[in-house]
Design a protein around this motif. Structure first.
Motif, short mmCIF file in Angstrom:
data_model
loop_
_atom_site.label_atom_id
_atom_site.label_comp_id
_atom_site.label_asym_id
_atom_site.label_seq_id
_atom_site.Cartn_x
_atom_site.Cartn_y
_atom_site.Cartn_z
N PHE A 1 35.78 22.48 60.27
CA PHE A 1 36.41 22.47 58.96
C PHE A 1 37.79 23.11 59.05
O PHE A 1 38.00 24.04 59.83
N ARG B 1 36.47 19.04 55.90
CA ARG B 1 36.29 18.42 57.22
C ARG B 1 36.46 16.93 57.03
O ARG B 1 35.74 16.31 56.23
N SER C 1 36.42 13.80 62.02
CA SER C 1 36.34 15.00 62.86
C SER C 1 35.23 14.85 63.89
O SER C 1 34.22 14.20 63.64
#
Length: 169
Positions: free
Chosen positions: A133, A152, A156
């Motif tokens: 995050f 996030r 990712s």
């Protein structure tokens, strides 16, 4: 290794366990951040059951609930994590990491995820950073409380860390 499963808060025993763990975990957070006005601390069992959230839990080998994560869709297409709580008797055993990793990789891997926590809640801040995050702006919803926001992105990479000592969230 805890067993992950959907939680049904219409079950009285499940709801009572979630409520107990949430209140215990938020009491610890209240001490960490120096603010005892966390809404979930004053929430009744009935009020908790009426929230429009989806719930997943982690249970120990003997079936006892060790922790839970609750979320809802956010207006911008993201997922908003509303609660991530671990029974204080099971802190530092990877329960929060397991729940969050499961949510990010299995429940909503293709959606951005948002979460907030008390800015002074170092274990939670560390957990969210470790899980990929990015910290956004801090904000103060009421005097005396500073919250940290995290996001996030959907693209990712999944969790990359080992089990750490920051599973307090």
């Amino acid at each position: 290794m805890p067993h992950l499963h959907t939680l049904d808060l219409s079950d009285d025993a499940v709801a009572a366990a979630v409520h107990r763990i949430g209140r215990s975990a938020y009491a610890v957070e209240a001490e960490l951040i120096g603010f005892d006005g966390i809404p979930a601390l004053g929430e009744s069992l009935s009020e908790m059951r009426q929230t429009d959230l989806r719930w997943v839990g982690a249970s120990s080998g003997n079936g006892a609930l060790a922790g839970f994560l609750a979320w809802a869709p956010a207006p911008n297409g993201a997922v908003s994590i509303d609660r991530l709580c671990v029974d204080p008797a099971r802190f530092r055993r990877g329960v929060a990491s397991l729940l969050l990793r499961h949510a990010l990789t299995e429940l909503f891997p293709d959606r951005p995820v948002e979460v907030t926590t008390g800015a002074a809640n170092a274990p939670a801040v560390t957990l969210y950073r470790r899980m990929g995050f990015t910290r956004g702006p801090d904000f103060s919803p009421v005097p005396g409380l500073t919250m940290a926001s995290f996001r996030r992105a959907a693209e990712s990479t999944p969790w990359e860390g080992g089990r750490g000592s920051s599973d307090l969230a």
